[in-house]
Design an enzyme around this catalytic site. Structure first.
Site, PDB file in Angstrom:
ATOM      1  N   TYR A 140      -2.345   5.020  -8.742  1.00  0.00           N
ATOM      2  CA  TYR A 140      -0.971   4.641  -9.086  1.00  0.00           C
ATOM      3  C   TYR A 140      -0.252   5.885  -9.598  1.00  0.00           C
ATOM      4  O   TYR A 140      -0.825   6.691 -10.349  1.00  0.00           O
ATOM      5  CB  TYR A 140      -0.981   3.570 -10.179  1.00  0.00           C
ATOM      6  CG  TYR A 140       0.391   3.194 -10.715  1.00  0.00           C
ATOM      7  CD1 TYR A 140       1.099   2.123 -10.173  1.00  0.00           C
ATOM      8  CD2 TYR A 140       0.964   3.893 -11.764  1.00  0.00           C
ATOM      9  CE1 TYR A 140       2.354   1.777 -10.664  1.00  0.00           C
ATOM     10  CE2 TYR A 140       2.218   3.553 -12.260  1.00  0.00           C
ATOM     11  CZ  TYR A 140       2.907   2.502 -11.709  1.00  0.00           C
ATOM     12  OH  TYR A 140       4.143   2.172 -12.189  1.00  0.00           O
ATOM     13  N   GLU A 228       8.159   4.678  -8.032  1.00  0.00           N
ATOM     14  CA  GLU A 228       6.836   4.079  -8.210  1.00  0.00           C
ATOM     15  C   GLU A 228       6.090   4.092  -6.880  1.00  0.00           C
ATOM     16  O   GLU A 228       6.601   3.597  -5.880  1.00  0.00           O
ATOM     17  CB  GLU A 228       6.952   2.638  -8.709  1.00  0.00           C
ATOM     18  CG  GLU A 228       5.587   1.999  -8.963  1.00  0.00           C
ATOM     19  CD  GLU A 228       5.699   0.535  -9.347  1.00  0.00           C
ATOM     20  OE1 GLU A 228       5.034   0.119 -10.306  1.00  0.00           O
ATOM     21  OE2 GLU A 228       6.451  -0.201  -8.685  1.00  0.00           O
TER      22      GLU A 228
END
Length: 417
Positions: A140, A228
């Site tokens: 991530y 993101e």
């Protein structure tokens, strides 16, 4: 928009203040892929389609059958969502061009309902077809402005491909927050050190560091508020690819980011909020029965608090700003009256830049032209206050004037019952 950022940030340093809602531009996934690629950031090959037949043609162009098709809707949880037609899942595996066409027919023109969209859902006007590339490991990565540190940060985790809020809750130690130098971002050395710390293979570390550097370059050059990447995938051959991307951009930068703001899709936004913005109004619908018309975000928040304190429930957040005209005030009333739940309207104005007499003119105009029948409670203080009060009194309209905030709020709540 990306709730995972807030959770990740909280895992590192608890926030002491409540975050206010911000109006930041979001773009579709296929547009995010195009932006990433323009900066040399690798992704699986991905192409959009806007009709079922185009989806079939696009699928043929890949030269392989194993693809994935994704509904292009500005909301999270697409894979677990369902369409208003009953079709389940906004993300599907595709094994042939004909299947791509079949799935596109079930997605396009229908509303996808997810946890983030609410029951109304959001219309799907495009799909994206992409290569199916199984990652060896998922990570991530996110770049965002961190209010606590007063600058940009890179938030990363070795536990990608899952809800970042769950990671922040269950294993906060798995989240690494790296403060970034505003001018220079992250250096090659810092990027390599972070990639090693996250657990990237030696042959992948340089590729990961390159992605980190370039993500910040986009963030800074395009006035992004958040980027993101989830998951950031490491393949068996050492490639590091951005498999899914979500962007947010600062609305205040629209004058210098015209190429980005051309990507705005208003079909994904609340129609009334879009209409309000055209008049310079900041309007957000809520679930209560007291319509609110206020100038200034701070006073608007305080007004909603006082209504709640008196047992009421605000039907909206509506900030007319400092430069509203009588026509804008009338439009504000029209927006309030679209909700059948609104049983009273509370106008709370503190005239500084915004003159009370302009508000009064708009109130009178709206009351007459819209044939207002629900109770109207008005509190006007500040610039041109006396002139405004005189205008309302001489109008002969049934308006409840107040000087005190508490008394006015209590009356608005009473009249809404």
């Amino acid at each position: 928009m990306i709730r995972g950022f807030r959770a990740a940030r909280t895992a590192v340093r608890p926030l002491k203040a409540v975050n206010q809602q911000k109006r930041n531009l979001s773009i579709h996934e296929y547009q995010s892929v195009q932006l990433l690629n323009s900066y040399g950031i690798p992704t699986p090959k991905a192409l959009p389609a806007f009709s079922a037949s185009e989806a079939e043609s696009v699928a043929k162009s890949f030269g392989k059958d194993e693809l994935v098709i994704k509904a292009q809707v500005l909301a999270g949880g697409r894979g677990k969502g369902h369409f208003d037609s009953g079709f389940q899942g906004g993300v599907q595996m595709v094994d042939s061009p004909s299947q791509a066409k079949e799935y596109a027919e079930k997605m396009l023109g229908h509303k996808l309902i997810t946890k983030q969209t609410g029951a109304a859902g959001r219309i799907c006007n495009a799909v994206m077809l992409a290569e199916r590339l199984p990652p060896q490991k998922e990570y991530y990565a996110a770049v965002l402005n961190d209010r606590s540190s007063g600058g940009p940060v890179l938030v990363t985790s070795s536990q990608g491909g899952m809800n970042i809020e769950d990671v922040a809750h269950d294993t906060p130690e798995a989240i690494i927050t790296t403060p970034l130098d505003f001018d220079n971002g992250i250096s090659k050395e810092q990027g390599l050190e972070l990639a090693k710390k996250l657990g990237f293979k030696p042959e992948s570390q340089e590729n990961a560091a390159d992605v980190f550097e370039k993500l910040y370059t986009i963030f800074k050059e395009k006035d992004a508020t958040q980027i993101e990447i989830n998951p950031l995938a490491e393949l068996s051959d050492g490639q590091v690819l951005c498999m899914d991307a979500k962007f947010g951009f600062d609305d205040n930068a629209d004058f210098r980011q015209k190429d980005v703001f051309k990507l705005r899709d208003t079909t994904q936004e609340d129609a009334q909020e879009v209409e309000a913005a055209e008049y310079g109004l900041n309007f957000i619908k809520l679930d209560g029965n007291v319509g609110c018309l206020v100038n200034g975000a701070g006073l608007a928040m305080a007004t909603m608090d006082v209504l709640s304190l008196h047992g009421g429930s605000p039907a909206n957040f509506l900030d007319v700003g400092g430069g509203a005209t009588a026509d804008a005030v009338k439009k504000a009333f029209e927006l309030l009256l679209t909700s059948k739940d609104v049983k009273s309207i509370f106008v709370n104005i503190f005239g500084g830049i915004m003159r009370c007499d302009v508000i009064a003119e708009g109130i009178i105009k709206a009351t007459k032209e819209l044939q207002l029948t629900i109770p109207l409670i008005v509190r006007l203080q500040g610039t041109k206050e006396e002139e405004a009060k005189k205008m309302i009194k001489e109008s002969g309209l049934k308006i409840y004037p107040f000087d005190g905030l508490d008394e006015a709020a209590a009356k608005a709540v009473e009249m809404a019952k």
